[in-house]
Design an enzyme around this catalytic site. Structure first.
Site, mmCIF file in Angstrom:
data_model
loop_
_atom_site.group_PDB
_atom_site.id
_atom_site.type_symbol
_atom_site.label_atom_id
_atom_site.label_comp_id
_atom_site.label_asym_id
_atom_site.label_seq_id
_atom_site.Cartn_x
_atom_site.Cartn_y
_atom_site.Cartn_z
ATOM 1 C CG HIS A 256 -0.142 0.446 2.450
ATOM 2 N ND1 HIS A 256 0.977 -0.697 2.969
ATOM 3 C CD2 HIS A 256 -0.135 1.382 3.158
ATOM 4 C CE1 HIS A 256 1.196 -0.064 4.400
ATOM 5 N NE2 HIS A 256 0.601 1.278 4.138
ATOM 6 C CG HIS B 38 0.311 5.785 3.019
ATOM 7 N ND1 HIS B 38 -1.068 5.414 3.213
ATOM 8 C CD2 HIS B 38 0.775 5.153 4.010
ATOM 9 C CE1 HIS B 38 -1.282 4.644 4.328
ATOM 10 N NE2 HIS B 38 -0.007 4.270 4.734
#
Length: 135
Positions: free
Chosen positions: A43, A58
């Protein structure tokens, strides 16, 4: 960044940058550089540019809790990338259905190394558009 629903990003503890709401479920390299980090859950990815800008991308808020589900990485730590290279894909709809926000902070983690990091107005940014100016 101040509007991100995560105190770490909103308070700029990790550095200055911009948060986007992705409309395409892909993450492309925003600059030429080297992949310096890739979280095992895929992620979050770090890139260091050839002029030493450290970028953290992110995808989503608290998406680490998904353990990599719905994420596919196309790079590994140490890979050299060029602007526009595909880094990650994710299934935004499934992530949202799990209750996660897919707002994606893009942070210059070594902000203090520069005079300023300025997020640019980019309401409908596309691949290749500038969204941050570094002085």
């Amino acid at each position: 960044m101040e509007k991100v629903k995560d105190d770490t990003f909103a308070s700029k503890v990790l550095g200055s940058g911009i948060a986007i709401f992705p409309t395409e479920n892909k993450v492309y390299a925003p600059a030429d550089g080297v992949i310096t980090s890739l979280h095992k859950s895929k992620h979050a990815i770090g890139i260091t540019t050839f002029d030493n800008v450290e970028i953290l991308i992110h995808v989503g808020i608290d998406t680490v809790k998904l353990g990599g589900q719905y994420f596919t990485s196309y790079v590994e730590v140490g890979d050299k990338v060029k602007v526009g290279d595909l880094l990650l894909e994710f299934d935004g709809e499934k992530i949202e259905n799990e209750g996660y926000d897919i707002t994606t902070p893009i942070v210059i983690t070594n902000t203090s190394s520069f005079l300023d990091v300025i997020p640019l107005e980019a309401p409908k940014a596309k691949k290749g558009d500038s969204i941050i100016k570094i002085l």
